[in-house]
Design an enzyme around this catalytic site. Structure first.
Site, short mmCIF file in Angstrom:
data_model
loop_
_atom_site.label_atom_id
_atom_site.label_comp_id
_atom_site.label_asym_id
_atom_site.label_seq_id
_atom_site.Cartn_x
_atom_site.Cartn_y
_atom_site.Cartn_z
N GLU A 186 -2.98 10.39 2.94
CA GLU A 186 -4.12 10.46 3.84
C GLU A 186 -4.18 11.83 4.50
O GLU A 186 -3.15 12.34 4.98
CB GLU A 186 -4.00 9.38 4.93
N ASP B 119 0.14 5.37 0.53
CA ASP B 119 -0.97 6.21 1.00
C ASP B 119 -0.68 7.70 0.92
O ASP B 119 0.41 8.16 1.26
CB ASP B 119 -1.27 5.93 2.48
N GLU C 22 0.85 -1.20 0.00
CA GLU C 22 0.00 0.00 0.00
C GLU C 22 0.88 1.25 0.00
O GLU C 22 1.92 1.28 0.65
CB GLU C 22 -0.91 -0.01 1.23
N GLU D 142 5.58 6.19 7.95
CA GLU D 142 4.84 7.44 7.90
C GLU D 142 5.77 8.66 7.88
O GLU D 142 6.69 8.75 8.68
CB GLU D 142 3.91 7.57 9.11
#
Length: 299
Positions: A122, A120, A118, A152
């Site tokens: 967001e 991302d 994945e 992240e």
């Protein structure tokens, strides 16, 4: 009467100061705009509803999706890709949106449940008077049992994402992943090894959902449905590249004028500016994390 320039100089200096203060909070030009090289795609041609069909609406080429107490909503590209440029112009909801996630991401979680990749973008909802946080993340063959290794990196944007549409994109090719905001690179994730890079085909998704357990200040603030519906608008969809069905001769898309990929010096300068002024979290610099699991952080 004297020299009139004496009276104009203070005004000139004030204008220079104002101009420099504005530029100090805006990234320098990247000098190249990859979104301009990709044609927009009709939502109905490139995507389908994934869940919450009653919480989606098309209006003047813009898709609105919303979350309320009953449901959120999501959509998915028709085709899977093994590389490409993926973007959309998005406008977020102002006010209290704590606990709410608005997203644009690549994933193969339906093809590989419990062992998926994945990538991302967001938007983490917020409380009154506080800005949104944009979170970028990369998962490699992650599972849903708590063993997901997140990568992240979070940013505060240099503009108000609720006042108009801005373009957010992911460039993914076999060498690197580049996250872009209005064509400005904000993060580059290079391939260091096959073990830390997504190589299997993925689909492009978008969604809005309740992530109260972690989204806003680590779950301190939850979604409050007295402010429902929580909405997000998407337009100017872009998805181009090598699909899972393309021949081996399909050449991956680049985020720069260089056919081989990478970024120009000017793009790197713009990215460094954003990371210096707007980055608020970097997993590689989080010393509470076990970095034996993220070798890309090693120097």
């Amino acid at each position: 009467m004297g020299n009139p320039l004496i009276y104009l100089l203070p005004i000139f200096h004030l204008l220079v100061l104002l101009g420099s203060s504005v530029n100090a909070y805006w990234p320098p030009s990247p000098g190249y705009w990859p979104s301009s090289k990709v044609s927009s795609l009709s939502f109905y041609k490139g995507f389908r509803n994934l869940w919450g069909p009653q919480h989606q609406r098309m209006d003047q080429n813009a898709l609105t999706i919303w979350l309320d107490r009953a449901s959120g909503s999501g959509f998915k590209s028709v085709k899977p890709f093994r590389s490409g440029y993926f973007g959309a112009s998005i406008k977020l909801q102002p006010g209290y949106t704590a606990g709410v996630i608005t997203s644009l991401y690549l994933s193969n979680n339906e093809a590989h449940p419990g062992f998926h990749d994945e990538v991302d973008i967001e938007f983490l909802g917020t409380t009154f008077g506080k800005p949104y946080t944009l979170q970028t993340n990369v998962y490699i063959r992650g599972s849903g049992d708590g063993k997901i290794i997140g990568r992240e990196i979070k940013f505060r944007l240099w503009f108000d994402p609720t006042s108009g549409f801005h373009h957010y994109a992911i460039l993914w090719n076999p060498r690197e992943i580049i996250f872009l905001v209005d064509d400005i690179p904000i993060r580059r994730y290079p391939k260091k090894s096959a073990a830390t890079f997504p190589l299997r085909p993925m689909w492009l998704y978008g969604s809005i959902w309740d992530a109260s357990s972690w989204a806003t200040e680590d779950g301190k603030y939850k979604a409050d449905y007295k402010y429902q519906p929580f909405t997000a608008k998407y337009t100017n969809f872009k998805a181009i590249g090598c699909t899972a069905y393309s021949s081996a001769r399909c050449h991956p898309v680049s985020a720069s004028p260089y056919r081989s990929g990478g970024l120009t010096r000017q793009q790197y300068q713009a990215m460094r500016w954003v990371q210096t002024h707007n980055m608020v979290y970097n997993y590689c610099k989080d010393y509470k994390r076990d970095h034996s699991l993220t070798p890309e952080c090693w120097r």
